[in-house]
Motif scaffolding. Sequence first.
Motif, PDB file in Angstrom:
ATOM      1  N   LEU A 166      21.224  38.000 -39.573  1.00  0.00           N
ATOM      2  CA  LEU A 166      20.969  38.110 -38.140  1.00  0.00           C
ATOM      3  C   LEU A 166      19.982  37.041 -37.697  1.00  0.00           C
ATOM      4  N   GLU A 167      18.949  36.819 -38.487  1.00  0.00           N
ATOM      5  CA  GLU A 167      17.947  35.813 -38.140  1.00  0.00           C
ATOM      6  C   GLU A 167      18.598  34.439 -37.966  1.00  0.00           C
ATOM      7  N   ALA A 168      19.514  34.086 -38.849  1.00  0.00           N
ATOM      8  CA  ALA A 168      20.188  32.795 -38.744  1.00  0.00           C
ATOM      9  C   ALA A 168      21.025  32.711 -37.468  1.00  0.00           C
ATOM     10  N   HIS A 169      21.696  33.806 -37.124  1.00  0.00           N
ATOM     11  CA  HIS A 169      22.495  33.814 -35.896  1.00  0.00           C
ATOM     12  C   HIS A 169      21.601  33.688 -34.665  1.00  0.00           C
ATOM     13  N   LEU A 170      20.459  34.344 -34.671  1.00  0.00           N
ATOM     14  CA  LEU A 170      19.526  34.237 -33.549  1.00  0.00           C
ATOM     15  C   LEU A 170      19.017  32.810 -33.409  1.00  0.00           C
ATOM     16  N   GLN A 171      18.682  32.185 -34.516  1.00  0.00           N
ATOM     17  CA  GLN A 171      18.179  30.817 -34.480  1.00  0.00           C
ATOM     18  C   GLN A 171      19.243  29.842 -33.992  1.00  0.00           C
ATOM     19  N   THR A 172      20.503  30.093 -34.340  1.00  0.00           N
ATOM     20  CA  THR A 172      21.595  29.264 -33.831  1.00  0.00           C
ATOM     21  C   THR A 172      21.666  29.326 -32.311  1.00  0.00           C
ATOM     22  N   LEU A 173      21.336  30.483 -31.758  1.00  0.00           N
ATOM     23  CA  LEU A 173      21.323  30.644 -30.301  1.00  0.00           C
ATOM     24  C   LEU A 173      20.054  30.087 -29.658  1.00  0.00           C
ATOM     25  N   GLY A 174      19.128  29.600 -30.475  1.00  0.00           N
ATOM     26  CA  GLY A 174      17.884  29.061 -29.950  1.00  0.00           C
ATOM     27  C   GLY A 174      16.832  30.112 -29.655  1.00  0.00           C
ATOM     28  N   ILE A 175      16.972  31.296 -30.243  1.00  0.00           N
ATOM     29  CA  ILE A 175      16.004  32.374 -30.037  1.00  0.00           C
ATOM     30  C   ILE A 175      14.876  32.223 -31.048  1.00  0.00           C
ATOM     31  N   ASP A 176      13.644  32.279 -30.560  1.00  0.00           N
ATOM     32  CA  ASP A 176      12.472  32.214 -31.434  1.00  0.00           C
ATOM     33  C   ASP A 176      12.370  33.528 -32.196  1.00  0.00           C
ATOM     34  N   THR A 177      12.531  33.491 -33.507  1.00  0.00           N
ATOM     35  CA  THR A 177      12.549  34.721 -34.301  1.00  0.00           C
ATOM     36  C   THR A 177      11.170  35.123 -34.818  1.00  0.00           C
ATOM     37  N   ALA A 178      10.160  34.292 -34.559  1.00  0.00           N
ATOM     38  CA  ALA A 178       8.819  34.641 -35.056  1.00  0.00           C
ATOM     39  C   ALA A 178       8.316  35.951 -34.442  1.00  0.00           C
ATOM     40  N   PRO A 179       8.391  36.129 -33.107  1.00  0.00           N
ATOM     41  CA  PRO A 179       7.957  37.422 -32.546  1.00  0.00           C
ATOM     42  C   PRO A 179       8.804  38.589 -33.042  1.00  0.00           C
ATOM     43  N   VAL A 180      10.095  38.341 -33.216  1.00  0.00           N
ATOM     44  CA  VAL A 180      10.987  39.394 -33.698  1.00  0.00           C
ATOM     45  C   VAL A 180      10.585  39.811 -35.106  1.00  0.00           C
ATOM     46  N   SER A 181      10.325  38.822 -35.960  1.00  0.00           N
ATOM     47  CA  SER A 181       9.909  39.091 -37.336  1.00  0.00           C
ATOM     48  C   SER A 181       8.598  39.858 -37.387  1.00  0.00           C
ATOM     49  N   ALA A 182       7.703  39.579 -36.425  1.00  0.00           N
ATOM     50  CA  ALA A 182       6.409  40.259 -36.355  1.00  0.00           C
ATOM     51  C   ALA A 182       6.498  41.592 -35.626  1.00  0.00           C
ATOM     52  N   GLN A 183       7.700  42.009 -35.262  1.00  0.00           N
ATOM     53  CA  GLN A 183       7.956  43.250 -34.508  1.00  0.00           C
ATOM     54  C   GLN A 183       7.154  43.290 -33.209  1.00  0.00           C
ATOM     55  N   GLN A 184       7.158  42.147 -32.541  1.00  0.00           N
ATOM     56  CA  GLN A 184       6.556  42.034 -31.220  1.00  0.00           C
ATOM     57  C   GLN A 184       7.674  42.080 -30.176  1.00  0.00           C
ATOM     58  N   SER A 185       7.432  42.725 -29.059  1.00  0.00           N
ATOM     59  CA  SER A 185       8.443  42.788 -28.010  1.00  0.00           C
ATOM     60  C   SER A 185       8.652  41.403 -27.414  1.00  0.00           C
ATOM     61  N   THR A 186       9.872  41.132 -27.003  1.00  0.00           N
ATOM     62  CA  THR A 186      10.193  39.824 -26.438  1.00  0.00           C
ATOM     63  C   THR A 186       9.975  39.778 -24.934  1.00  0.00           C
ATOM     64  N   CYS A 187       9.418  40.835 -24.382  1.00  0.00           N
ATOM     65  CA  CYS A 187       9.031  40.835 -22.965  1.00  0.00           C
ATOM     66  C   CYS A 187       7.813  41.732 -22.810  1.00  0.00           C
ATOM     67  N   ASP A 188       7.222  41.720 -21.628  1.00  0.00           N
ATOM     68  CA  ASP A 188       6.080  42.582 -21.334  1.00  0.00           C
ATOM     69  C   ASP A 188       6.608  43.950 -20.926  1.00  0.00           C
ATOM     70  N   LEU A 189       6.577  44.899 -21.859  1.00  0.00           N
ATOM     71  CA  LEU A 189       7.159  46.215 -21.595  1.00  0.00           C
ATOM     72  C   LEU A 189       6.454  46.941 -20.457  1.00  0.00           C
ATOM     73  N   ALA A 190       5.204  46.604 -20.197  1.00  0.00           N
ATOM     74  CA  ALA A 190       4.461  47.261 -19.120  1.00  0.00           C
ATOM     75  C   ALA A 190       5.071  46.968 -17.751  1.00  0.00           C
ATOM     76  N   ARG A 191       5.895  45.926 -17.677  1.00  0.00           N
ATOM     77  CA  ARG A 191       6.508  45.561 -16.394  1.00  0.00           C
ATOM     78  C   ARG A 191       7.781  46.362 -16.130  1.00  0.00           C
ATOM     79  N   ILE A 192       8.296  47.059 -17.140  1.00  0.00           N
ATOM     80  CA  ILE A 192       9.496  47.881 -16.966  1.00  0.00           C
ATOM     81  C   ILE A 192       9.056  49.297 -16.627  1.00  0.00           C
ATOM     82  N   GLU A 193       9.255  49.707 -15.388  1.00  0.00           N
ATOM     83  CA  GLU A 193       8.799  51.022 -14.940  1.00  0.00           C
ATOM     84  C   GLU A 193       9.728  52.138 -15.425  1.00  0.00           C
ATOM     85  N   THR A 194      11.027  51.864 -15.399  1.00  0.00           N
ATOM     86  CA  THR A 194      12.050  52.843 -15.768  1.00  0.00           C
ATOM     87  C   THR A 194      13.252  52.073 -16.292  1.00  0.00           C
TER      88      THR A 194
END
Length: 423
Positions: A166-194
């Motif tokens: 999966l990591e290789a497929h994400l990198q092919t799409l140009g997605i930075d996998t470092a936050p994903v690997s660190a189990q960090q959210s890829t957005c600010d969850l506090a901004r999602i109310e519902t």
Amino acid sequence: MLLNALQDETLETLAARLFEDIRALSPDREGVNRPAFSETETRVLARLAEFAERCGLSVEEDAGRNLLFSLPEDADAQSWVLIGSHVDSVPMGGNFDGLAGVVAGLIVLIRAARGGHRFRRPVKCIAMRGEESAWFGACFLGSKMLTGRLPPDELTAPHRGDGRSLEAHLQTLGIDTAPVSAQQSTCDLARIETYLELHIEQGPLLVERGLPAAVVSGIRGNFRYPLIRCIGAAGHSGAVPRAYRHDPVLAFAELMHRLDTNWDHLLRTGRDLVLTSGIVGTEAESHAISRIPGELRFSLDIRSQDCGVLDEMRRYLHMQMEDIAKSRGVRFETGAELAVAPALMDRTVLAGLDAAMERTSGAAFTMASGGGHDAAIFAQAGIPSGMVFVRNRNGSHNPAEAMEIADFMVGTSILSTYLEAGE
């Protein structure tokens, strides 16, 4: 404003045409095929972006290369209600599973733009990648990445086709996998109310009840045993008397009868439960019509919205296995258990959707979801979540999915009424 070329089309026509356009972009031998994190998935997202822009909506891409749509005036909102679903499918799947939730979000936005309505809170629609487990063996990959809940072993899971991670497929799409690997959210969850999600029902309840839509109370959790071995003793079918048999087939049958009886009891007392043994068989290399099998293997999938029911069923299952093993001279080897916690929808959101359905349809109807959905991941991440089901014949994950556009529009009306009226 919507472009004049689309302004004259009804919302039903817009939705139906978009569904057919996406179907044409992702054909399979039967049904559709939109693999997670694939070029096909990317083409589908590009078509959705083109459609949204033609309808005068704002389009942006997040760090996971999901798309977000909004009214132009809400594009820079500090927080918002998120509505949507996934765009990938299983091989030879149906066109509505997942996609219906994305199209519903777009229709909600277009309806507001056409009518000049303002939502009580800003609304964004998300088209997510990677929900189906068919591709990397794990489900909800996109929403797990977004919420920072993707386990390390899922990031390294191989693709069913090319074997790349999966990591290789994400990198092919140009997605930075470092936050994903660190189990960090890829957005600010506090901004999602519902989080809100419309989805086709994957069972027959709405069809049987003659209802176009329902509000979902929660998503069942489960515990599963992919391969349980019931081990007895092989013997000649005509030579071994009943008293001397160690028959795994009869032991399995007795276990399932006891489980079914308890299931019926729980339902009669108002508890929530479903159970399934989808894989059952004796050894093909050795079984014969004149042979008592030495072993039977089966799977077991037990689901409920209620953690207490799951715990109760787990204890009951092992107690019955122990009792049957003694009485029939067999043994059960369950192997490792796989478990997923239930995800209840937010009570305030649920009440608001019930009220919106009552205003839209004249009466509210609430039901549990047996299948898993991205809404469960958002709920488990602490984001208040809600779901609407739309009637769909013939189940899902197959080309025969049969959602009617009229029913789909009832579902979108429930969402619009909820969002425009406020929670």
